[in-house]
Design an enzyme around this catalytic site. Structure first.
Site, short mmCIF file in Angstrom:
data_model
loop_
_atom_site.label_atom_id
_atom_site.label_comp_id
_atom_site.label_asym_id
_atom_site.label_seq_id
_atom_site.Cartn_x
_atom_site.Cartn_y
_atom_site.Cartn_z
N ARG A 54 0.80 -1.23 0.00
CA ARG A 54 0.00 0.00 0.00
C ARG A 54 0.83 1.27 0.00
O ARG A 54 0.31 2.36 -0.22
CB ARG A 54 -0.95 0.00 1.20
CG ARG A 54 -2.16 -0.91 1.00
CD ARG A 54 -3.19 -0.65 2.06
NE ARG A 54 -2.82 -1.24 3.34
CZ ARG A 54 -3.32 -0.86 4.51
NH1 ARG A 54 -4.19 0.13 4.56
NH2 ARG A 54 -2.95 -1.46 5.62
N GLN A 65 13.60 -14.09 5.41
CA GLN A 65 12.38 -14.88 5.25
C GLN A 65 12.04 -14.92 3.76
O GLN A 65 11.54 -13.95 3.20
CB GLN A 65 11.22 -14.26 6.04
CG GLN A 65 9.94 -15.09 5.96
CD GLN A 65 8.72 -14.32 6.45
OE1 GLN A 65 8.74 -13.10 6.53
NE2 GLN A 65 7.67 -15.05 6.78
N GLY A 111 3.99 -15.55 6.39
CA GLY A 111 3.29 -15.18 7.61
C GLY A 111 4.24 -14.82 8.74
O GLY A 111 5.44 -15.08 8.69
N ARG A 120 27.59 27.00 4.89
CA ARG A 120 27.93 25.64 4.51
C ARG A 120 28.93 25.04 5.49
O ARG A 120 29.40 25.72 6.42
CB ARG A 120 28.45 25.63 3.08
CG ARG A 120 27.39 26.00 2.03
CD ARG A 120 27.99 26.15 0.65
NE ARG A 120 28.61 24.90 0.20
CZ ARG A 120 29.45 24.84 -0.82
NH1 ARG A 120 29.78 25.94 -1.50
NH2 ARG A 120 29.96 23.67 -1.18
N GLY A 156 37.09 48.92 -5.18
CA GLY A 156 36.00 48.23 -5.83
C GLY A 156 36.36 47.79 -7.24
O GLY A 156 37.05 48.50 -7.97
#
Length: 457
Positions: free
Chosen positions: A15, A73, A78, A334, A424
């Site tokens: 499901r 299994q 079962g 980070r 700059g």
């Protein structure tokens, strides 16, 4: 006395409608099975045996626990057949505790109480009373005595009215368990070997069958569908939120809050909506976290403020944020980012494997990678450390009181001396002297009479 724990994890989980084995779907950042293994490991078991089946190789590769063993299994016939596969691994004396790999939120205290109720002599079942018992095995009693468990598909209409159900968790004397498992048959509607059939065998053999109950149904709710997984996630997160609020943390909305690891908070911590905390996170006194932040493997000291939409991910190295530091909005820290006291990291600034000393500022649109930044540095908008040459990483060292102008590229390895100013738009590939202005850019030229191209008609 030995305590062996058997965890049932062989089912496909049809499901879930997923190629991923059911027990590997995640709740609060960890697989369902890893939650159960964590509880099992806390009980001091002699041996933990996990039964795998569907996707066995994937399941076995994905989970770890001290002393963990796997048995397979194949095919799945079962629950009784599943436990039969574990018999060769069980000690002859002691108690066997059986848990479900898709029931992640069972608490250690509940399980300990069940093992104590068994005492190595009695058959102890964990049961619960549900308003809607559809699909569960019913506990059939004669007065106070448990006589059997009847699976839903095999139950009569009268038995289906019973609301006390089996959770699948049991503690059984191991020697008795081995004998009962050998006597199981598959004469039922499903043609399977039901583990629950051993209850009737215990009654027939005069072994007392006792029961215990969890504190809440959340502990024993299993996951069989995406809807059930989502419901359990919200139950888990709500419980975490309530515990934090009881300790004094202010959550803007406990329904919009997620912890996927460990979150430790000091006093007067405030957390806005839609925040996710992953891995190991520590928030000091007075820390404030804005809306829509993600914080993973990080330590935030007292008074730090994380503005909205900030992403902090320390991975294995971790991230530390100093006292009174301001980060964000829209910032990214980070692994290896270490911010000192009163550091400012503004919008669209990324910091990786870098140390910023007290009072340093990078307020907008910048990148600092593999850098050591001194006190009171002002790092301009649009500036970056070019730390990678295509093969290796190199470090940039920026001294105290440096001013880096906007749109600069610092090509590592490079040292910017204390008190230096970088003009700059400069590209700096050599060390810049302390206390001096360093500028590196092309000469500005204006062309008289130049005209722009125009489109051809």
């Amino acid at each position: 006395m030995a305590l062996d724990i058997v965890i049932m994890a062989a089912g496909k989980g049809t499901r879930m409608k997923s190629s991923l084995p059911k027990v590997l779907h995640k709740l609060a950042g960890r697989s369902l099975l890893q939650h159960v293994l964590g509880t099992a490991a806390s009980l001091g078991a002699t041996r933990i045996i996990t039964i795998t089946g569907h996707g066995a190789e994937q399941v076995e590769a994905a989970v770890q626990a001290p002393g963990l063993l796997f048995v397979r299994q194949m095919p799945q016939l079962g629950t009784g057949h599943a436990v039969q596969q574990a018999v060769p691994q069980l000690h002859d004396e002691g108690t066997t505790l059986i848990l479900n790999g898709d029931t992640p939120l069972i608490e250690a205290a509940t399980v300990r109480a069940l093992v104590d109720a068994c005492g190595g002599e009695r058959f102890a079942l964990l049961t619960i009373t549900l308003a809607d018992a559809t699909g569960y095995g019913r506990i059939v009693r004669d007065g106070e005595q448990v006589r059997a468990i009847v699976e839903h598909k095999d139950a009569t209409p009268e038995q289906r009215e019973i609301r006390e159900v089996n959770t699948g968790v049991m503690a059984v004397p191991t020697k008795r368990l081995k004998g009962w498992l050998a006597r199981l048959d598959n004469k039922n509607a499903q043609g399977e070997y039901y583990l629950t059939d051993i209850i009737a065998m215990a009654v027939a053999d005069g072994v007392p069958v006792v029961t215990a109950q969890p504190k809440s149904e959340t502990e024993v709710l299993g996951v069989n569908s995406p809807m059930q997984l989502a419901d359990l996630e919200r139950r888990y997160q709500r419980a975490r939120a309530e515990a934090l609020m009881e300790a004094g943390v202010r959550l803007a909305d406990p329904a919009r809050f997620d912890v996927r690891g460990s979150l430790t908070c000091g006093s007067d911590v405030e957390i806005d909506v839609n925040c996710i905390f992953d891995g190991e996170v520590e928030l000091g006194d007075g820390v404030r976290i804005g809306a829509n932040c993600v914080v993973r493997n990080a330590r935030l000291l007292a008074g730090a403020v994380i503005h909205p939409f900030t992403h902090i991910d320390g991975e294995a190295q971790g991230v530390s944020v100093g006292r009174g530091a301001l980060v964000g909005p829209f910032a990214r820290l980070r692994p290896g980012a270490q911010l000192g006291d009163e550091v400012h990291i503004g919008n669209f600034v990324e910091v990786k494997n870098s140390t910023l000393a007290k009072g340093a500022k990078a307020n907008h649109l910048a990148y600092l990678g593999d850098a050591t930044v001194g006190e009171r540095v002002n790092y301009g908008a649009g500036s970056i450390t070019a730390n990678y040459d295509g093969a290796n990483k190199h470090r940039t060292v920026i001294g105290d009181d440096v001013h880096v102008g906007s749109n600069c590229v610092l090509i590592a390895p490079v040292v910017i001396g204390a008190g230096a100013t970088i003009g700059g738009g400069s590209t700096i590939s050599k060390d810049a002297p302390a206390g001096q202005l360093t500028v590196s850019r092309a000469k500005q030229v204006s062309l008289e009479g130049w005209t722009r191209p125009v489109k051809k008609r």
